[in-house]
Design a protein around this motif. Structure first.
Motif, PDB file in Angstrom:
ATOM      1  N   ASN A 109       0.672  -1.030  -0.173  1.00  0.00           N
ATOM      2  CA  ASN A 109      -0.171   0.011  -0.009  1.00  0.00           C
ATOM      3  C   ASN A 109       0.740   1.174  -0.194  1.00  0.00           C
ATOM      4  O   ASN A 109       0.930   1.873   1.042  1.00  0.00           O
ATOM      5  CB  ASN A 109      -0.806  -0.010   1.122  1.00  0.00           C
ATOM      6  CG  ASN A 109      -2.127   1.126   1.118  1.00  0.00           C
ATOM      7  OD1 ASN A 109      -2.184   1.823   0.182  1.00  0.00           O
ATOM      8  ND2 ASN A 109      -2.497   1.375   2.280  1.00  0.00           N
ATOM      9  N   TYR A 110       1.559   1.479  -1.179  1.00  0.00           N
ATOM     10  CA  TYR A 110       2.378   2.760  -1.341  1.00  0.00           C
ATOM     11  C   TYR A 110       2.475   2.881  -2.816  1.00  0.00           C
ATOM     12  O   TYR A 110       1.935   2.410  -3.557  1.00  0.00           O
ATOM     13  CB  TYR A 110       3.698   2.465  -0.625  1.00  0.00           C
ATOM     14  CG  TYR A 110       4.439   1.434  -1.495  1.00  0.00           C
ATOM     15  CD1 TYR A 110       5.440   1.783  -2.494  1.00  0.00           C
ATOM     16  CD2 TYR A 110       4.349   0.064  -0.984  1.00  0.00           C
ATOM     17  CE1 TYR A 110       6.153   0.465  -3.051  1.00  0.00           C
ATOM     18  CE2 TYR A 110       4.935  -0.881  -1.514  1.00  0.00           C
ATOM     19  CZ  TYR A 110       5.854  -0.619  -2.731  1.00  0.00           C
ATOM     20  OH  TYR A 110       6.554  -1.601  -3.404  1.00  0.00           O
ATOM     21  N   VAL A 111       3.025   4.203  -3.080  1.00  0.00           N
ATOM     22  CA  VAL A 111       3.098   4.710  -4.536  1.00  0.00           C
ATOM     23  C   VAL A 111       4.477   4.552  -4.711  1.00  0.00           C
ATOM     24  O   VAL A 111       5.480   4.404  -3.787  1.00  0.00           O
ATOM     25  CB  VAL A 111       2.612   5.885  -4.714  1.00  0.00           C
ATOM     26  CG1 VAL A 111       1.152   6.126  -4.531  1.00  0.00           C
ATOM     27  CG2 VAL A 111       3.244   7.162  -3.886  1.00  0.00           C
ATOM     28  N   PRO A 112       5.116   4.302  -6.085  1.00  0.00           N
ATOM     29  CA  PRO A 112       6.305   4.332  -6.579  1.00  0.00           C
ATOM     30  C   PRO A 112       7.305   5.516  -6.121  1.00  0.00           C
ATOM     31  O   PRO A 112       8.312   5.317  -5.641  1.00  0.00           O
ATOM     32  CB  PRO A 112       6.392   3.925  -8.030  1.00  0.00           C
ATOM     33  CG  PRO A 112       5.163   3.459  -7.957  1.00  0.00           C
ATOM     34  CD  PRO A 112       4.009   4.249  -7.266  1.00  0.00           C
ATOM     35  N   ALA A 113       6.367   6.710  -6.383  1.00  0.00           N
ATOM     36  CA  ALA A 113       7.211   7.936  -5.713  1.00  0.00           C
ATOM     37  C   ALA A 113       6.163   9.099  -5.447  1.00  0.00           C
ATOM     38  O   ALA A 113       5.085   9.009  -5.918  1.00  0.00           O
ATOM     39  CB  ALA A 113       8.106   8.429  -7.108  1.00  0.00           C
ATOM     40  N   LYS A 114       6.792  10.103  -4.907  1.00  0.00           N
ATOM     41  CA  LYS A 114       5.947  10.898  -4.395  1.00  0.00           C
ATOM     42  C   LYS A 114       6.718  12.305  -4.677  1.00  0.00           C
ATOM     43  O   LYS A 114       7.865  12.575  -4.231  1.00  0.00           O
ATOM     44  CB  LYS A 114       5.476  10.986  -2.971  1.00  0.00           C
ATOM     45  CG  LYS A 114       4.648  11.982  -2.302  1.00  0.00           C
ATOM     46  CD  LYS A 114       3.152  11.357  -2.947  1.00  0.00           C
ATOM     47  CE  LYS A 114       2.272  12.313  -2.129  1.00  0.00           C
ATOM     48  NZ  LYS A 114       0.636  11.897  -2.261  1.00  0.00           N
ATOM     49  N   ARG A 115       6.019  13.518  -5.150  1.00  0.00           N
ATOM     50  CA  ARG A 115       6.494  14.908  -5.432  1.00  0.00           C
ATOM     51  C   ARG A 115       6.111  15.639  -4.484  1.00  0.00           C
ATOM     52  O   ARG A 115       4.827  15.826  -4.298  1.00  0.00           O
ATOM     53  CB  ARG A 115       6.426  15.314  -6.880  1.00  0.00           C
ATOM     54  CG  ARG A 115       7.012  16.453  -7.229  1.00  0.00           C
ATOM     55  CD  ARG A 115       6.691  16.728  -8.847  1.00  0.00           C
ATOM     56  NE  ARG A 115       7.420  18.013  -9.028  1.00  0.00           N
ATOM     57  CZ  ARG A 115       7.876  18.446 -10.089  1.00  0.00           C
ATOM     58  NH1 ARG A 115       7.575  17.547 -11.479  1.00  0.00           N
ATOM     59  NH2 ARG A 115       8.194  19.716 -10.392  1.00  0.00           N
ATOM     60  N   ALA A 130      10.952   8.075 -10.425  1.00  0.00           N
ATOM     61  CA  ALA A 130      11.194   9.455 -10.159  1.00  0.00           C
ATOM     62  C   ALA A 130      10.742  10.076 -11.345  1.00  0.00           C
ATOM     63  O   ALA A 130       9.910  11.193 -11.576  1.00  0.00           O
ATOM     64  CB  ALA A 130      12.539   9.656  -9.685  1.00  0.00           C
ATOM     65  N   ASN A 131      11.014   9.531 -12.650  1.00  0.00           N
ATOM     66  CA  ASN A 131      10.881  10.389 -13.849  1.00  0.00           C
ATOM     67  C   ASN A 131       9.199  10.403 -14.186  1.00  0.00           C
ATOM     68  O   ASN A 131       8.952  11.286 -14.800  1.00  0.00           O
ATOM     69  CB  ASN A 131      11.558   9.469 -14.928  1.00  0.00           C
ATOM     70  CG  ASN A 131      13.209   9.615 -15.257  1.00  0.00           C
ATOM     71  OD1 ASN A 131      13.510  10.840 -14.719  1.00  0.00           O
ATOM     72  ND2 ASN A 131      13.947   8.900 -15.626  1.00  0.00           N
ATOM     73  N   ALA A 132       8.698   9.408 -13.740  1.00  0.00           N
ATOM     74  CA  ALA A 132       7.195   9.492 -13.944  1.00  0.00           C
ATOM     75  C   ALA A 132       6.653  10.570 -13.158  1.00  0.00           C
ATOM     76  O   ALA A 132       5.412  11.066 -13.344  1.00  0.00           O
ATOM     77  CB  ALA A 132       6.444   8.049 -13.314  1.00  0.00           C
ATOM     78  N   GLN A 133       7.399  11.133 -12.134  1.00  0.00           N
ATOM     79  CA  GLN A 133       6.857  12.512 -11.456  1.00  0.00           C
ATOM     80  C   GLN A 133       6.901  13.685 -11.965  1.00  0.00           C
ATOM     81  O   GLN A 133       6.627  14.862 -11.923  1.00  0.00           O
ATOM     82  CB  GLN A 133       7.298  12.459 -10.105  1.00  0.00           C
ATOM     83  CG  GLN A 133       6.958  11.383  -9.069  1.00  0.00           C
ATOM     84  CD  GLN A 133       5.435  11.367  -9.085  1.00  0.00           C
ATOM     85  OE1 GLN A 133       4.744  12.152  -8.636  1.00  0.00           O
ATOM     86  NE2 GLN A 133       4.659  10.058  -9.275  1.00  0.00           N
ATOM     87  N   LEU A 134       7.874  13.703 -13.220  1.00  0.00           N
ATOM     88  CA  LEU A 134       8.145  14.848 -14.179  1.00  0.00           C
ATOM     89  C   LEU A 134       7.125  15.336 -14.947  1.00  0.00           C
ATOM     90  O   LEU A 134       6.275  14.532 -15.559  1.00  0.00           O
ATOM     91  CB  LEU A 134       9.377  14.598 -14.917  1.00  0.00           C
ATOM     92  CG  LEU A 134      10.598  14.261 -14.300  1.00  0.00           C
ATOM     93  CD1 LEU A 134      11.799  13.922 -15.123  1.00  0.00           C
ATOM     94  CD2 LEU A 134      11.020  15.464 -13.108  1.00  0.00           C
ATOM     95  N   THR A 174      15.902  16.417  -7.063  1.00  0.00           N
ATOM     96  CA  THR A 174      15.292  17.447  -7.412  1.00  0.00           C
ATOM     97  C   THR A 174      15.120  17.553  -8.856  1.00  0.00           C
ATOM     98  O   THR A 174      15.974  17.171  -9.602  1.00  0.00           O
ATOM     99  CB  THR A 174      16.129  18.510  -6.617  1.00  0.00           C
ATOM    100  OG1 THR A 174      15.221  19.761  -6.780  1.00  0.00           O
ATOM    101  CG2 THR A 174      17.504  18.610  -7.397  1.00  0.00           C
ATOM    102  N   VAL A 175      14.091  18.481  -9.071  1.00  0.00           N
ATOM    103  CA  VAL A 175      13.793  18.651 -10.505  1.00  0.00           C
ATOM    104  C   VAL A 175      14.334  19.997 -10.776  1.00  0.00           C
ATOM    105  O   VAL A 175      14.422  21.047 -10.223  1.00  0.00           O
ATOM    106  CB  VAL A 175      12.143  18.891 -10.829  1.00  0.00           C
ATOM    107  CG1 VAL A 175      11.949  19.320 -12.122  1.00  0.00           C
ATOM    108  CG2 VAL A 175      11.541  17.720 -10.504  1.00  0.00           C
TER     109      VAL A 175
END
Length: 139
Positions: free
Chosen positions: A11-17, A65-69, A138-139
């Protein structure tokens, strides 16, 4: 769903921004949800035998991480890399094994892909994975 994204095992997401920071969940060496290698890392096994697993776990974290861009954005820098290693008690080459992850990120992101790092030996990891990788970028 993007087929390159890791499949959460709980129960989690792969990444969070949040703003310009991206934090990934811990990623194991899974391809399409299946571990490619299991068991503890052993000093009796050449480090090179673990490279594919480390790179896959790291690639899963980078893909998350890239999916959050957003359109036109890129990862500006990896700030922190945590490499957890399910290691036999006599294994002491944690930093050398973690170098596979640092090298992977440097090869894909340039010098900004190498940030602060922790290489930590643990007794077990989810699913009996040999390695788990988490990063902050960081973006």
């Amino acid at each position: 769903m993007n087929s390159d994204l890791p499949i959460p095992q709980g129960n989690y997401v792969p990444a969070k921004r949040h703003g310009s920071l991206i934090v990934t969940s811990g990623m194991t060496p899974r391809r399409e949800g299946v571990l490619i290698l299991t068991g503890n890392v052993s000093s009796a096994t050449p480090l090179e035998d673990y490279r594919e697993a480390v790179e896959l776990a790291c690639g899963n974290a980078l893909n998350a991480a890239n999916a959050q861009l957003r359109q036109g954005e890129r990862i500006a820098a990896v700030l922190s890399l945590s490499v957890f290693i399910a290691a036999d008690p006599d294994f002491t080459a944690h930093s050398k094994l973690a170098d596979f992850a640092s090298d992977y990120l440097r090869d894909r992101l340039g010098p900004q892909g190498v940030g602060a790092r922790a290489a930590v030996g643990v007794a077990t990891l989810p699913g009996n994975a040999p390695v788990e990788i988490q990063l902050i970028a960081t973006v």
